[in-house]
Write an enzyme that holds these catalytic residues in place. Sequence first.
Site, mmCIF file in Angstrom:
data_model
loop_
_atom_site.group_PDB
_atom_site.id
_atom_site.type_symbol
_atom_site.label_atom_id
_atom_site.label_comp_id
_atom_site.label_asym_id
_atom_site.label_seq_id
_atom_site.Cartn_x
_atom_site.Cartn_y
_atom_site.Cartn_z
ATOM 1 N N LYS A 17 0.847 -1.192 0.000
ATOM 2 C CA LYS A 17 0.000 0.000 0.000
ATOM 3 C C LYS A 17 0.884 1.245 0.000
ATOM 4 O O LYS A 17 0.847 2.094 0.896
ATOM 5 C CB LYS A 17 -0.934 -0.013 1.216
ATOM 6 C CG LYS A 17 -1.864 -1.199 1.262
ATOM 7 C CD LYS A 17 -2.606 -1.434 -0.062
ATOM 8 C CE LYS A 17 -3.601 -0.348 -0.382
ATOM 9 N NZ LYS A 17 -4.261 -0.607 -1.702
ATOM 10 N N ASP B 180 -10.031 -0.523 -3.759
ATOM 11 C CA ASP B 180 -8.932 0.249 -4.317
ATOM 12 C C ASP B 180 -9.434 1.204 -5.398
ATOM 13 O O ASP B 180 -9.101 2.399 -5.399
ATOM 14 C CB ASP B 180 -7.885 -0.701 -4.903
ATOM 15 C CG ASP B 180 -6.622 0.018 -5.344
ATOM 16 O OD1 ASP B 180 -5.879 0.499 -4.470
ATOM 17 O OD2 ASP B 180 -6.374 0.097 -6.568
ATOM 18 N N GLU C 204 -9.506 5.338 -5.083
ATOM 19 C CA GLU C 204 -8.830 6.153 -6.087
ATOM 20 C C GLU C 204 -9.791 7.145 -6.732
ATOM 21 O O GLU C 204 -9.476 8.327 -6.903
ATOM 22 C CB GLU C 204 -8.239 5.253 -7.173
ATOM 23 C CG GLU C 204 -7.056 4.414 -6.736
ATOM 24 C CD GLU C 204 -6.672 3.360 -7.748
ATOM 25 O OE1 GLU C 204 -5.609 2.743 -7.574
ATOM 26 O OE2 GLU C 204 -7.450 3.142 -8.714
#
Length: 339
Positions: free
Chosen positions: A131, A191, A195
């Site tokens: 990460k 994810d 984003e």
Amino acid sequence: MAKMYYEKDCNLDVLKGKTIAVVGYGSQGHAHALNLRDSGCDVIVGLRKGGKSWEVAEKDGFEVCTVADATKKADIVIMLINDEVQAAVYKNEIEPNLEPGNAIAFAHGFNIRYGQIVPPADVDVFMAAPKGPGHTVRSLYVAGKGVPCLVAVEQDASGKATDIALAYIAGIGGARAGILETTFREETETDLFGEQTVLCGGVVDLMQCGFEVLVEAGYDPLNAYFECIHELKLIIDLVNKAGMSGMNYSISDTAEYGEYVSGPRVFPHDQLKANMREVLSDIQDGTFAGKWIQENKNGRTFFNSKRKQLAEHQMEIVGKELRDGMLWKNDQDLDTASN
């Protein structure tokens, strides 16, 4: 709560006698390869013949070969090239050369989650996802630390996929910080959501709007850049160290009061969450993935036009002028640094 693993839960000896092929030698690829080698693993690098990274990897002392040849030689293949090219590389160079008992690994679940890559049933499929950017994965490893990682096992053909995945992540330094157990689906969807709504899409649009409002009101663009863009890193650093409350403790009471009274005016909570749920729905049902896959098949017309539009925006021009005048303007590009 998801399970966490640390160094005591990982056994690097699991990787003894195994060859690891790192496919790609960019930001993540160089970090994984160097860290694994420094951890005592047998590492080779698979690249496109004639690609710009070939010479770089060779200079770093690695055996470099085509992706097909690297797959033939390897027991574990980790895909560290861009999502949009993985499916073609897998189909043409990796799939024909995988053998029963091999493992294929990913740092992001996109191609597995959306069915662009479907490995055979007799290989392990796992995720080792730091990460953080590659240069941080490398620099923290060298400093004796590590970047937290996600681990997921999609397919356990050998019965040892979890042990192999944990050993791999320990090899890149992730076990020093902590390894969070997840699934390919959960990692991919959260994810993409993070984003699009917060980290990239949300923050970039927020900074741009703030900059434009100040400039349109007659304020100096340099000042607008400092207030709405440059200082964001200072705030995020405080959040990373001490959470939201710690950040509020470190800023002025005036700023904290403004957060409470004006934040909800800019982002009406119910409407913001409703918009975010629509984005999440597009991610969950494959709408976003389908658009991105099609965008790449159609020459990236929309993508390239938006990238050009952003590069020509006043805030980018002003920002470059400011950065060029700062002390660190000649620093090496961290994303391409190899060590």
